[in-house]
Write a protein that holds these residues in place. Structure first.
Motif, PDB file in Angstrom:
ATOM      1  N   ALA A 222     -49.424  49.888  26.083  1.00  0.00           N
ATOM      2  CA  ALA A 222     -49.663  50.443  27.838  1.00  0.00           C
ATOM      3  C   ALA A 222     -48.857  49.315  28.829  1.00  0.00           C
ATOM      4  O   ALA A 222     -47.906  49.795  29.446  1.00  0.00           O
ATOM      5  CB  ALA A 222     -50.881  50.732  28.339  1.00  0.00           C
ATOM      6  N   GLU A 223     -49.235  47.932  28.396  1.00  0.00           N
ATOM      7  CA  GLU A 223     -48.465  47.172  29.114  1.00  0.00           C
ATOM      8  C   GLU A 223     -46.856  47.008  29.048  1.00  0.00           C
ATOM      9  O   GLU A 223     -46.030  46.479  29.750  1.00  0.00           O
ATOM     10  CB  GLU A 223     -49.109  45.651  28.957  1.00  0.00           C
ATOM     11  CG  GLU A 223     -50.378  45.356  29.355  1.00  0.00           C
ATOM     12  CD  GLU A 223     -51.057  44.207  28.790  1.00  0.00           C
ATOM     13  OE1 GLU A 223     -50.373  43.236  28.260  1.00  0.00           O
ATOM     14  OE2 GLU A 223     -52.103  43.724  29.203  1.00  0.00           O
ATOM     15  N   ALA A 224     -46.650  47.298  27.386  1.00  0.00           N
ATOM     16  CA  ALA A 224     -45.046  47.399  27.395  1.00  0.00           C
ATOM     17  C   ALA A 224     -44.182  48.739  28.018  1.00  0.00           C
ATOM     18  O   ALA A 224     -43.120  48.803  27.697  1.00  0.00           O
ATOM     19  CB  ALA A 224     -45.064  47.293  26.040  1.00  0.00           C
ATOM     20  N   GLY A 225     -45.201  49.476  28.676  1.00  0.00           N
ATOM     21  CA  GLY A 225     -44.594  50.672  29.453  1.00  0.00           C
ATOM     22  C   GLY A 225     -44.611  51.799  28.629  1.00  0.00           C
ATOM     23  O   GLY A 225     -44.091  53.005  29.241  1.00  0.00           O
ATOM     24  N   HIS A 226     -45.180  52.028  27.566  1.00  0.00           N
ATOM     25  CA  HIS A 226     -45.571  53.274  26.716  1.00  0.00           C
ATOM     26  C   HIS A 226     -46.623  53.992  27.376  1.00  0.00           C
ATOM     27  O   HIS A 226     -47.735  53.405  27.987  1.00  0.00           O
ATOM     28  CB  HIS A 226     -45.969  52.854  25.297  1.00  0.00           C
ATOM     29  CG  HIS A 226     -44.737  52.264  24.603  1.00  0.00           C
ATOM     30  ND1 HIS A 226     -43.544  52.855  24.151  1.00  0.00           N
ATOM     31  CD2 HIS A 226     -44.700  51.059  24.222  1.00  0.00           C
ATOM     32  CE1 HIS A 226     -42.847  52.171  23.567  1.00  0.00           C
ATOM     33  NE2 HIS A 226     -43.215  50.861  23.564  1.00  0.00           N
ATOM     34  N   GLU A 227     -46.498  55.363  27.278  1.00  0.00           N
ATOM     35  CA  GLU A 227     -47.706  56.294  27.764  1.00  0.00           C
ATOM     36  C   GLU A 227     -48.597  56.345  26.427  1.00  0.00           C
ATOM     37  O   GLU A 227     -48.327  56.711  25.516  1.00  0.00           O
ATOM     38  CB  GLU A 227     -47.109  57.600  28.174  1.00  0.00           C
ATOM     39  CG  GLU A 227     -48.352  58.642  28.372  1.00  0.00           C
ATOM     40  CD  GLU A 227     -48.087  59.848  28.991  1.00  0.00           C
ATOM     41  OE1 GLU A 227     -48.837  60.852  28.549  1.00  0.00           O
ATOM     42  OE2 GLU A 227     -46.953  60.075  29.347  1.00  0.00           O
ATOM     43  N   VAL A 228     -49.785  55.685  26.625  1.00  0.00           N
ATOM     44  CA  VAL A 228     -50.704  55.499  25.451  1.00  0.00           C
ATOM     45  C   VAL A 228     -52.011  56.259  25.816  1.00  0.00           C
ATOM     46  O   VAL A 228     -52.507  56.287  26.762  1.00  0.00           O
ATOM     47  CB  VAL A 228     -51.173  54.263  25.438  1.00  0.00           C
ATOM     48  CG1 VAL A 228     -51.932  54.091  24.088  1.00  0.00           C
ATOM     49  CG2 VAL A 228     -49.913  53.059  25.205  1.00  0.00           C
ATOM     50  N   ARG A 229     -52.439  57.046  24.747  1.00  0.00           N
ATOM     51  CA  ARG A 229     -53.485  57.637  24.498  1.00  0.00           C
ATOM     52  C   ARG A 229     -54.559  57.087  23.647  1.00  0.00           C
ATOM     53  O   ARG A 229     -54.021  57.088  22.550  1.00  0.00           O
ATOM     54  CB  ARG A 229     -53.314  59.293  24.418  1.00  0.00           C
ATOM     55  CG  ARG A 229     -52.756  59.942  25.417  1.00  0.00           C
ATOM     56  CD  ARG A 229     -51.970  61.253  24.806  1.00  0.00           C
ATOM     57  NE  ARG A 229     -51.054  61.797  25.781  1.00  0.00           N
ATOM     58  CZ  ARG A 229     -50.237  62.831  25.408  1.00  0.00           C
ATOM     59  NH1 ARG A 229     -50.336  63.578  24.169  1.00  0.00           N
ATOM     60  NH2 ARG A 229     -49.199  63.224  26.269  1.00  0.00           N
ATOM     61  N   GLY A 230     -55.829  56.698  23.967  1.00  0.00           N
ATOM     62  CA  GLY A 230     -56.520  56.065  23.155  1.00  0.00           C
ATOM     63  C   GLY A 230     -57.787  56.901  22.530  1.00  0.00           C
ATOM     64  O   GLY A 230     -58.287  57.431  23.546  1.00  0.00           O
ATOM     65  N   LEU A 231     -57.736  57.158  21.467  1.00  0.00           N
ATOM     66  CA  LEU A 231     -58.718  57.960  21.006  1.00  0.00           C
ATOM     67  C   LEU A 231     -60.035  57.021  20.556  1.00  0.00           C
ATOM     68  O   LEU A 231     -59.900  56.097  19.815  1.00  0.00           O
ATOM     69  CB  LEU A 231     -58.234  58.794  19.565  1.00  0.00           C
ATOM     70  CG  LEU A 231     -58.923  59.979  19.101  1.00  0.00           C
ATOM     71  CD1 LEU A 231     -58.723  61.112  20.009  1.00  0.00           C
ATOM     72  CD2 LEU A 231     -58.365  60.283  17.534  1.00  0.00           C
ATOM     73  N   GLY A 232     -61.304  57.586  20.892  1.00  0.00           N
ATOM     74  CA  GLY A 232     -62.606  56.997  20.447  1.00  0.00           C
ATOM     75  C   GLY A 232     -63.641  57.837  20.962  1.00  0.00           C
ATOM     76  O   GLY A 232     -63.824  58.893  21.557  1.00  0.00           O
ATOM     77  N   ARG A 233     -64.797  57.150  20.438  1.00  0.00           N
ATOM     78  CA  ARG A 233     -65.981  57.885  20.805  1.00  0.00           C
ATOM     79  C   ARG A 233     -66.978  57.196  21.935  1.00  0.00           C
ATOM     80  O   ARG A 233     -67.917  57.821  22.456  1.00  0.00           O
ATOM     81  CB  ARG A 233     -66.961  57.963  19.535  1.00  0.00           C
ATOM     82  CG  ARG A 233     -66.438  58.849  18.660  1.00  0.00           C
ATOM     83  CD  ARG A 233     -67.164  59.003  17.203  1.00  0.00           C
ATOM     84  NE  ARG A 233     -67.344  57.693  16.580  1.00  0.00           N
ATOM     85  CZ  ARG A 233     -67.959  57.447  15.667  1.00  0.00           C
ATOM     86  NH1 ARG A 233     -68.703  58.411  15.060  1.00  0.00           N
ATOM     87  NH2 ARG A 233     -67.955  56.278  14.996  1.00  0.00           N
ATOM     88  N   ASP A 234     -66.881  55.940  22.431  1.00  0.00           N
ATOM     89  CA  ASP A 234     -67.584  55.191  23.277  1.00  0.00           C
ATOM     90  C   ASP A 234     -67.108  55.343  24.831  1.00  0.00           C
ATOM     91  O   ASP A 234     -65.824  54.980  25.067  1.00  0.00           O
ATOM     92  CB  ASP A 234     -67.409  53.836  22.891  1.00  0.00           C
ATOM     93  CG  ASP A 234     -68.418  52.838  23.635  1.00  0.00           C
ATOM     94  OD1 ASP A 234     -68.462  53.114  24.846  1.00  0.00           O
ATOM     95  OD2 ASP A 234     -69.228  51.987  23.196  1.00  0.00           O
ATOM     96  N   ALA A 235     -67.769  56.060  25.533  1.00  0.00           N
ATOM     97  CA  ALA A 235     -67.350  56.596  26.774  1.00  0.00           C
ATOM     98  C   ALA A 235     -67.212  55.222  27.816  1.00  0.00           C
ATOM     99  O   ALA A 235     -66.184  55.239  28.479  1.00  0.00           O
ATOM    100  CB  ALA A 235     -68.364  57.551  27.424  1.00  0.00           C
ATOM    101  N   ALA A 236     -68.141  54.316  27.725  1.00  0.00           N
ATOM    102  CA  ALA A 236     -68.003  52.897  28.583  1.00  0.00           C
ATOM    103  C   ALA A 236     -66.763  52.190  28.242  1.00  0.00           C
ATOM    104  O   ALA A 236     -65.963  51.908  28.919  1.00  0.00           O
ATOM    105  CB  ALA A 236     -69.222  52.279  28.136  1.00  0.00           C
TER     106      ALA A 236
END
Length: 327
Positions: free
Chosen positions: A21-35
């Motif tokens: 994300a810092e490099a300018g990409h559009e990033v979607r992060g998959l996971g289960r922990d809402a916090a």
């Protein structure tokens, strides 16, 4: 580039997602922990709540309410030395295969994170190359499942990049350093060898760097990833003890004796209906007593990989964070 990172609420996945994300990409992060997902959102990563088991990969790659995914980093895995074979298959093998098939259908670039644990039972310990023959015997269910996942990924998507980073550590590590720190604080960790054990590890920032290279430069195949310099394991443990303000391990116990005790504990745990994790595993003992260094020639030549963090700097950062109470 639109990139999906699985396991983004974990250690490696989180560091990688933020770096991309810092490099300018559009990033979607998959996971289960809402916090942890909320923390990702604050750092510019769009959090997607999902479970690997039964995930609709085609829908996730299609980007229903956004652009379609162009690259995937599969960093999620059940990473432990103990557990049920069915769980390892359900968390490591089946999702990897399904994701690779979806990437193949949609022409999406895949970087699959595996492990050099697949080498542990080969008898090779120095300068181990990616073409080392592995299997059919493995020293843990985890290693077996990661090898099976690799095989499934390669079968579905031959163009995938498979990375094998050795012993990931760093600030925010939830596995290696915390476990060793707990053992040192308890005073239970004996000194298992009279000789120093030289081994490769990998700062999490180096793994994220290798992943970034693999996304930018198509390079099918398997690649070892390390810090590029072996560390003296027991000297590092002494430094960790000093940082924690606890005694260094001095009580000597023969490694073979402890490994035998661990094997007996594992046998007893397997007989138990719930198969509880034993307090000690033979694989865990071997990690502290057997050297392992990996050959990086293929990663250097085909990925253009060169470590961006040395072990000296990596552990200096970890120890500084421990002193500051951040790790």
């Amino acid at each position: 580039m639109t990139i999906l990172v699985t396991g983004a609420t974990g250690f490696l996945g989180g560091v990688t997602a933020r770096a991309l994300a810092e490099a300018g990409h559009e990033v979607r992060g998959l996971g289960r922990d809402a916090a942890r997902g909320a923390a990702l959102q604050r750092d510019g990563v769009r959090f997607v709540a999902a479970d690997l088991r039964g995930a609709d990969w085609d829908a996730l790659l299609a980007g229903v309410d956004g652009p379609p995914v162009e690259g995937v980093v599969h960093a999620a895995a059940r990473s432990t030395l103990w557990g049920h074979a069915a769980d390892f298959h359900a968390d490591n093998v089946a999702p990897s295969a399904a994701l690779a098939r979806a990437c193949a259908r949609r022409g999406v670039r895949l970087v699959h994170v595996s492990t050099p644990s697949v080498y542990n039972a080969t008898g090779h310990t120095q300068g181990v190359r990616e073409d080392t023959r592995v299997g059919p015997r493995f020293d843990s269910l985890y290693a077996r499942s990661k090898w099976q996942a690799e095989e499934a990924v390669r079968a579905a998507l031959p163009d995938a990049t498979v990375l094998r980073p050795r012993g990931i550590y760093g600030v925010g590590d939830t596995s290696i350093v915390p476990r060793l720190a707990a053992a040192l604080r308890s005073g239970r960790l004996p000194r298992l060898t009279d000789r120093e054990v030289w081994t490769d590890l990998t700062d999490v920032r180096n793994v994220a760097h290798a992943i970034t290279l693999a996304l930018a430069r198509p390079a099918p195949g398997v690649f070892n990833v390390t810090d590029g310099q072996a560390i003296p394991l027991w000297a590092t443990l002494d430094r960790l003890a000093d940082t924690l303000g606890v005694p260094r391990p001095i009580r000597r116990v023969p490694a073979r004796l402890l490994e035998g005790i661990a094997a007996a504990l594992e046998f007893g745990a397997r007989l138990h209906p719930e198969r509880p994790e034993p307090p000690l595993t033979a694989s865990g003992v071997r990690l502290l007593t057997r050297p392992m260094t990996l050959d990086l020639t293929r990663a250097r030549e085909r990925l253009g990989y060169a470590p961006v963090v040395t072990p000296g700097q990596g552990f200096a950062d970890v120890f500084a964070a421990l002193r500051g109470g951040a790790a």
